[in-house]
Design an enzyme around this catalytic site. Sequence first.
Site, mmCIF file in Angstrom:
data_model
loop_
_atom_site.group_PDB
_atom_site.id
_atom_site.type_symbol
_atom_site.label_atom_id
_atom_site.label_comp_id
_atom_site.label_asym_id
_atom_site.label_seq_id
_atom_site.Cartn_x
_atom_site.Cartn_y
_atom_site.Cartn_z
ATOM 1 N N ASN A 6 1.298 8.878 8.499
ATOM 2 C CA ASN A 6 0.701 10.168 8.786
ATOM 3 C C ASN A 6 1.637 11.235 8.227
ATOM 4 O O ASN A 6 2.856 11.069 8.262
ATOM 5 C CB ASN A 6 0.565 10.315 10.314
ATOM 6 C CG ASN A 6 -0.223 11.521 10.713
ATOM 7 O OD1 ASN A 6 0.242 12.650 10.559
ATOM 8 N ND2 ASN A 6 -1.404 11.295 11.249
ATOM 9 N N GLU A 12 3.003 -4.059 13.287
ATOM 10 C CA GLU A 12 3.105 -4.879 14.489
ATOM 11 C C GLU A 12 2.375 -4.222 15.662
ATOM 12 O O GLU A 12 1.685 -4.900 16.421
ATOM 13 C CB GLU A 12 4.583 -5.098 14.862
ATOM 14 C CG GLU A 12 5.380 -5.817 13.802
ATOM 15 C CD GLU A 12 6.042 -4.889 12.781
ATOM 16 O OE1 GLU A 12 7.088 -5.281 12.234
ATOM 17 O OE2 GLU A 12 5.531 -3.771 12.532
#
Length: 141
Positions: free
Chosen positions: A49, A59
């Site tokens: 982002n 993960e």
Amino acid sequence: MGTHARLDDLFAAAKAVQARAHVPYSRFPVGAAIRDEAGRIHAGCNVENAAYPQGACAEAGAISRMVAEGGRRIAEILVIGPGDMLCTPCGGCRQRIREFSRPDTPVHVAGPEGVRRTFTLDDLLPASFGPDNLDSAGDAA
């Protein structure tokens, strides 16, 4: 299912989702695949982002998917990254993995060619704090 076949399907799932990673800033795609307690595979990729702390690790995505699909325990996890160095889970993801696994849970670290090394969670996060710490704290009260 043999160990080799078991790793092959985890590797294939992680590699496939790695190709979908959203990494316009680091250009470092990571994929992760979890086998849960029922043998089901759940995969996730990193999603960056522009406001850097708002990104998500592969993960974390795989763990969220596992939980959303009814899994509650990580039997093993495989993480794949690019480059020549080992792409082990970051500190935050090591703790996230700990929430759903045991100290002896295998954490396979792979590169484009396949698994490079296998650790236990305890190798990566020794003397960790987890759900069992909170369970035993209730006994002390």
